[in-house]
Write a protein that holds these residues in place. Structure first.
Motif, PDB file in Angstrom:
ATOM      1  N   THR A   1       0.845  -1.204   0.000  1.00 41.20           N
ATOM      2  CA  THR A   1       0.000   0.000   0.000  1.00 41.20           C
ATOM      3  C   THR A   1       0.877   1.249   0.000  1.00 41.20           C
ATOM      4  O   THR A   1       1.697   1.443   0.905  1.00 41.20           O
ATOM      5  CB  THR A   1      -0.920  -0.006   1.244  1.00 41.20           C
ATOM      6  N   GLY A   2       0.705   2.090  -1.007  1.00 39.82           N
ATOM      7  CA  GLY A   2       1.432   3.361  -1.049  1.00 39.82           C
ATOM      8  C   GLY A   2       0.802   4.336  -0.075  1.00 39.82           C
ATOM      9  O   GLY A   2      -0.435   4.412   0.001  1.00 39.82           O
ATOM     10  N   ILE A   3       1.625   5.066   0.678  1.00 40.73           N
ATOM     11  CA  ILE A   3       1.065   5.966   1.688  1.00 40.73           C
ATOM     12  C   ILE A   3       1.794   7.316   1.709  1.00 40.73           C
ATOM     13  O   ILE A   3       2.926   7.440   1.249  1.00 40.73           O
ATOM     14  CB  ILE A   3       1.125   5.359   3.118  1.00 40.73           C
ATOM     15  N   THR A   4       1.099   8.297   2.286  1.00 42.37           N
ATOM     16  CA  THR A   4       1.693   9.607   2.555  1.00 42.37           C
ATOM     17  C   THR A   4       1.634   9.860   4.054  1.00 42.37           C
ATOM     18  O   THR A   4       0.547   9.939   4.630  1.00 42.37           O
ATOM     19  CB  THR A   4       0.889  10.726   1.871  1.00 42.37           C
ATOM     20  N   LEU A   5       2.790   9.966   4.670  1.00 46.20           N
ATOM     21  CA  LEU A   5       2.868  10.321   6.088  1.00 46.20           C
ATOM     22  C   LEU A   5       2.920  11.836   6.189  1.00 46.20           C
ATOM     23  O   LEU A   5       3.434  12.504   5.276  1.00 46.20           O
ATOM     24  CB  LEU A   5       4.155   9.752   6.702  1.00 46.20           C
ATOM     25  N   VAL A   6       2.408  12.373   7.304  1.00 48.78           N
ATOM     26  CA  VAL A   6       2.522  13.824   7.507  1.00 48.78           C
ATOM     27  C   VAL A   6       3.183  14.088   8.861  1.00 48.78           C
ATOM     28  O   VAL A   6       2.794  13.493   9.878  1.00 48.78           O
ATOM     29  CB  VAL A   6       1.156  14.535   7.452  1.00 48.78           C
ATOM     30  N   TYR A   7       4.172  14.954   8.834  1.00 55.10           N
ATOM     31  CA  TYR A   7       4.840  15.405  10.055  1.00 55.10           C
ATOM     32  C   TYR A   7       4.465  16.862  10.298  1.00 55.10           C
ATOM     33  O   TYR A   7       4.226  17.626   9.358  1.00 55.10           O
ATOM     34  CB  TYR A   7       6.363  15.290   9.903  1.00 55.10           C
ATOM     35  N   GLN A   8       4.503  17.217  11.579  1.00 60.12           N
ATOM     36  CA  GLN A   8       4.176  18.589  11.974  1.00 60.12           C
ATOM     37  C   GLN A   8       5.399  19.189  12.656  1.00 60.12           C
ATOM     38  O   GLN A   8       6.122  18.486  13.363  1.00 60.12           O
ATOM     39  CB  GLN A   8       3.022  18.478  12.962  1.00 60.12           C
ATOM     40  N   THR A   9       5.622  20.488  12.427  1.00 58.62           N
ATOM     41  CA  THR A   9       6.778  21.142  13.050  1.00 58.62           C
ATOM     42  C   THR A   9       6.495  22.626  13.258  1.00 58.62           C
ATOM     43  O   THR A   9       5.676  23.215  12.537  1.00 58.62           O
ATOM     44  CB  THR A   9       8.054  20.965  12.201  1.00 58.62           C
ATOM     45  N   THR A  10       7.192  23.216  14.211  1.00 55.94           N
ATOM     46  CA  THR A  10       7.100  24.668  14.375  1.00 55.94           C
ATOM     47  C   THR A  10       8.443  25.318  14.057  1.00 55.94           C
ATOM     48  O   THR A  10       8.506  26.518  13.801  1.00 55.94           O
ATOM     49  CB  THR A  10       6.708  25.028  15.825  1.00 55.94           C
ATOM     50  N   ASN A  11       9.512  24.516  14.077  1.00 57.35           N
ATOM     51  CA  ASN A  11      10.845  25.115  13.938  1.00 57.35           C
ATOM     52  C   ASN A  11      11.709  24.449  12.857  1.00 57.35           C
ATOM     53  O   ASN A  11      12.853  24.823  12.657  1.00 57.35           O
ATOM     54  CB  ASN A  11      11.582  25.044  15.280  1.00 57.35           C
ATOM     55  N   PHE A  12      11.209  23.439  12.200  1.00 53.73           N
ATOM     56  CA  PHE A  12      11.880  22.687  11.132  1.00 53.73           C
ATOM     57  C   PHE A  12      13.074  21.864  11.624  1.00 53.73           C
ATOM     58  O   PHE A  12      13.781  21.259  10.825  1.00 53.73           O
ATOM     59  CB  PHE A  12      12.283  23.606   9.954  1.00 53.73           C
TER      60      PHE A  12
ATOM     61  N   SER B   1      12.574  19.994  14.867  1.00 56.59           N
ATOM     62  CA  SER B   1      11.949  18.838  15.533  1.00 56.59           C
ATOM     63  C   SER B   1      10.551  18.630  14.940  1.00 56.59           C
ATOM     64  O   SER B   1       9.830  19.601  14.656  1.00 56.59           O
ATOM     65  CB  SER B   1      11.879  19.055  17.046  1.00 56.59           C
ATOM     66  N   TYR B   2      10.214  17.375  14.774  1.00 57.46           N
ATOM     67  CA  TYR B   2       9.000  17.009  14.029  1.00 57.46           C
ATOM     68  C   TYR B   2       8.191  15.970  14.789  1.00 57.46           C
ATOM     69  O   TYR B   2       8.758  15.102  15.460  1.00 57.46           O
ATOM     70  CB  TYR B   2       9.388  16.420  12.659  1.00 57.46           C
ATOM     71  N   GLU B   3       6.885  16.054  14.617  1.00 57.99           N
ATOM     72  CA  GLU B   3       6.005  15.067  15.224  1.00 57.99           C
ATOM     73  C   GLU B   3       5.212  14.382  14.109  1.00 57.99           C
ATOM     74  O   GLU B   3       4.609  15.065  13.260  1.00 57.99           O
ATOM     75  CB  GLU B   3       5.038  15.796  16.173  1.00 57.99           C
ATOM     76  N   LEU B   4       5.237  13.058  14.116  1.00 54.28           N
ATOM     77  CA  LEU B   4       4.469  12.316  13.110  1.00 54.28           C
ATOM     78  C   LEU B   4       2.994  12.347  13.482  1.00 54.28           C
ATOM     79  O   LEU B   4       2.618  11.991  14.600  1.00 54.28           O
ATOM     80  CB  LEU B   4       4.957  10.859  13.059  1.00 54.28           C
ATOM     81  N   LEU B   5       2.148  12.786  12.568  1.00 47.36           N
ATOM     82  CA  LEU B   5       0.712  12.816  12.850  1.00 47.36           C
ATOM     83  C   LEU B   5       0.143  11.405  12.744  1.00 47.36           C
ATOM     84  O   LEU B   5       0.643  10.565  11.991  1.00 47.36           O
ATOM     85  CB  LEU B   5       0.002  13.761  11.879  1.00 47.36           C
ATOM     86  N   GLU B   6      -0.924  11.205  13.489  1.00 50.86           N
ATOM     87  CA  GLU B   6      -1.498   9.865  13.551  1.00 50.86           C
ATOM     88  C   GLU B   6      -2.076   9.443  12.200  1.00 50.86           C
ATOM     89  O   GLU B   6      -2.633  10.274  11.478  1.00 50.86           O
ATOM     90  CB  GLU B   6      -2.618   9.888  14.588  1.00 50.86           C
ATOM     91  N   GLY B   7      -1.950   8.188  11.899  1.00 46.67           N
ATOM     92  CA  GLY B   7      -2.513   7.678  10.646  1.00 46.67           C
ATOM     93  C   GLY B   7      -1.726   8.203   9.450  1.00 46.67           C
ATOM     94  O   GLY B   7      -0.588   8.633   9.578  1.00 46.67           O
ATOM     95  N   VAL B   8      -2.357   8.163   8.299  1.00 43.95           N
ATOM     96  CA  VAL B   8      -1.692   8.662   7.094  1.00 43.95           C
ATOM     97  C   VAL B   8      -2.590   9.715   6.457  1.00 43.95           C
ATOM     98  O   VAL B   8      -3.793   9.750   6.714  1.00 43.95           O
ATOM     99  CB  VAL B   8      -1.439   7.525   6.073  1.00 43.95           C
ATOM    100  N   MET B   9      -1.988  10.570   5.656  1.00 47.26           N
ATOM    101  CA  MET B   9      -2.824  11.547   4.967  1.00 47.26           C
ATOM    102  C   MET B   9      -3.664  10.831   3.901  1.00 47.26           C
ATOM    103  O   MET B   9      -4.831  11.138   3.695  1.00 47.26           O
ATOM    104  CB  MET B   9      -1.971  12.627   4.306  1.00 47.26           C
TER     105      MET B   9
END
Ligand code: DQQ
Length: 632
Positions: free
Chosen positions: A264-275, A277-285
């Motif tokens: 299964t091809g997927i797109t993960l999304v990370y969130q950041t405020t400062n570029f 440190s990053y947080e992986l968002l739950e699930g996939v986009m």
């Protein structure tokens, strides 16, 4: 502009052809040779040249078991060598003239060696920048660095020194693909994939050392790299190609990364405020079963009401989002239009049957790893794409280079169909046009071919309109439901097609590349239109892979059929219906080179006459040279 009548003819032995709208005087200009060609067209398109290409020199016959080595897969990235060629055929004995002729005149390519994906395109202080995957040592993939070039108009380019090399543990096996983000305070953030010293794919941060340098010559790698590593459940070699970042309604930045889970091809999304440190968002986009590893994901908004492009973070009413993935297994770029839920960071396709990887292709030809950027200079979104090779690696080594980038294309939502994007060469390419010739109302009876009397046919911009006789169209009873570009070709005749242009042909049609429409009629009386490019007889070289590329093109009621072709030596970029369907061909003629190259109109339909009107421009060469540091 002058009108060239002498190159027009129609077959005298086609009683069903509609009356010729040309003045009688023009008929007098018919050449005997054209008539002969006309009567041969169906035969040639169906059966190939009269003499089989048995004149292929065999001086470089390789062992029968020879197979080009794999490039990239061991390192955990998609296959970079062109390997469909089995190595069983003799290599063509290319002359230096033929190989030199293959270099393009107005497409971007490095001076030598291997290039693949476009990276981090952006506009800064008056300059468009393109970085690209580059092997500085050879014409094959490996030792991947970031090459760099700048332009003020996306057409004329100046080569700059290599921007990043594999010199840290976090990218020592390759400085792979990445994207740039322009922050509101003017900073530029570059995220890229590094292949580490133990072949793990990680994401790294780099930034220009000096933002007041318009050329952005120095990129600095962040000392805390890597800033993202494969998360639990994701393979060490399945985590790559960060997108341009966008801001969510919470003010936090998001970055998408391509991956897969099983098939299964997927797109993960990370969130950041400062570029950093990053947080992986739950699930996939988003995820699409069966599509395999997603490389080079691209994610951007398009306006459903205006013609301007949108910056990556723009969202709200009247906006759809394009999700594009480059499918590692198929080496094809697919996209879909859909809706982005900014709260949950999920994307849903408008039509699940046209989801990413199963529906629309960005380009139906030799095209991969594309990437867009927002050009705030001209408020447009611009798409770059990598045109790979389909000759043998041995040929690439002889040429000393491999790959070309497409002419940058603007991308907008197609407000008329509502189902697709429109791609169109940036307007700046039109500055290369010169010596236009118009052909108006050329009647193409079934089975006819008409040479275009143009001075030179290796650097062209052609816009053409084809009108099918409406009564004949409606009168055709033949039903043709199963048509598909890739299983047919210009030689497969139906009642309503194929008809179109032939480029990079030699005068006796040993070699030819037809680009054409084919209308198929279904049992209910409806029509589907296909847009195809047939490379099968584009080259006498046996080791070259030749295919028929193409797909369906939406044609709305009352619309004429239109196509635009950019011909640049060994590249043909073809756009149908204003860019609804696009095909890039990488072809390797042996005869149709230099002054021997010709262009033709043809109609190989059995049941309808077609009227063609076109404008053909010769194209000047672009200025693509090293940056003149010494002259400054
Ligand atoms: N090319 C890069 C990778 C990317 C691939 C390596 C796509 O980052 O996935 O050269 O062609």
């Amino acid at each position: 502009m002058d009108t060239n009548l002498s190159s027009y003819t129609r077959l005298p032995d086609q009683p069903t052809a509609a009356p010729n709208r040309r003045p009688v005087k023009a008929i007098a200009g018919i050449f005997l040779s054209i008539l002969l060609l006309s009567s041969l067209v169906a035969f040639i398109l169906n059966n190939g040249p009269r003499d089989a290409p048995n004149n292929v020199p065999k001086s470089q016959v390789l062992p029968e078991t020879w197979m080009p080595p794999s490039r990239g897969v061991e390192q955990g990235v998609s296959e970079k060598a062109f390997r469909e060629y089995s190595g069983m055929d003799p290599e063509y004995n290319w002359t230096n003239t033929m190989l030199a002729w293959q270099r393009t005149a107005f497409h971007f390519q490095p001076q030598k060696n291997w290039m693949n994906d476009p990276n981090a395109p952006l506009f800064h202080m008056g300059w468009y920048h393109i970085w690209y995957q580059y092997n500085p040592d050879s014409a094959i993939w490996g030792n991947i660095t970031w090459g760099h070039a700048v332009s003020t108009d996306l057409i004329h380019w100046l080569h700059l020194p290599i921007a990043m090399v594999p010199d840290h543990w976090f990218d020592s096996n390759g400085v792979w693909t990445g994207s740039a983000t322009l922050l509101p305070d003017g900073q530029i953030v570059i995220l890229y994939t590094g292949d580490t010293d133990d072949y793990v794919q990680v994401q790294n941060l780099a930034y220009p050392a000096n933002l007041s340098d318009p050329l952005l010559l120095d990129l600095v790698k962040y000392e805390g790299n890597p800033i993202m590593v494969p998360p639990p459940g994701i393979g060490m070699k399945d985590f790559r190609d960060p997108t341009t970042a966008w801001v969510g309604p919470d003010g936090k930045w998001r970055v998408a990364i391509g991956s897969k889970v099983n098939t299964t091809g997927i797109t993960l999304v990370y969130q950041t405020t400062n570029f950093t440190s990053y947080e992986l968002l739950e699930g996939v986009m988003h995820a699409v079963p069966g599509t395999g590893m997603w490389e080079c994901v691209d994610f951007y908004p398009v306006s459903t009401t205006g013609r301007n492009g949108l910056d990556t973070s723009v969202n709200g009413p009247g906006i759809k989002h394009v999700l594009k993935a480059s499918l590692d297994d198929e080496k094809k770029d697919f996209y879909a239009l859909g809706t982005y839920d900014t709260i949950n960071d999920k994307w849903t396709p408008d039509d699940p049957e046209l989801d990413v990887g199963v529906g629309l292709r960005v380009d139906y030809g030799k095209y991969y790893a594309s990437k867009t950027f927002y050009d705030h200079n001209k408020q447009r979104r611009i798409l770059w794409g990598w045109i790979g090779e389909t000759d043998s690696e041995y040929d690439d080594l002889m040429k000393g280079w491999a790959s070309v980038q497409t002419i940058p294309r603007t991308v907008v939502f197609d407000v008329k169909t509502g189902t697709n994007i429109l791609q169109w060469p940036v307007e700046e390419v039109e500055e290369l046009r010169r010596n236009s010739i118009e052909f108006n109302g050329v009647e193409l009876a079934p089975g006819s071919i008409v040479p275009l009397n143009i001075r030179s046919a290796t650097q062209l911009d052609i816009t053409a309109t084809f009108e099918v006789d409406k009564e004949a169209l409606e009168g055709v009873l033949e039903v043709d439901v199963g048509y598909n570009c890739s299983t047919a070709g210009a030689g497969v005749r139906g009642a309503l097609g194929p008809f179109g242009l032939i480029v990079l042909a030699d005068h006796s049609l040993f070699e030819l590349t037809p680009v054409y429409f084919y209308i198929s009629k279904d049992v209910g009386g409806g029509y589907k239109t296909f847009f195809c490019a047939d490379e099968i007889r584009s080259s006498l070289a046996l080791e070259v892979n030749k295919k028929v590329h193409g797909g369906m093109v939406p044609v709305l009621d009352g619309e004429k059929l239109t196509m635009r072709l950019l011909v640049d030596h060994s590249i043909v970029e073809s756009f149908a219906q204003g860019g609804r369907t696009v095909i890039t061909s990488r072809i390797y003629p042996t005869k149709a080179v230099d002054g021997a190259a010709r262009a033709f109109l043809f109609n190989n339909a059995t049941g309808v006459s077609v009227t063609a009107s076109l404008t053909v421009w010769e194209m000047k060469s672009a200025y693509i040279k090293p940056y003149p540091f010494d002259d400054i």
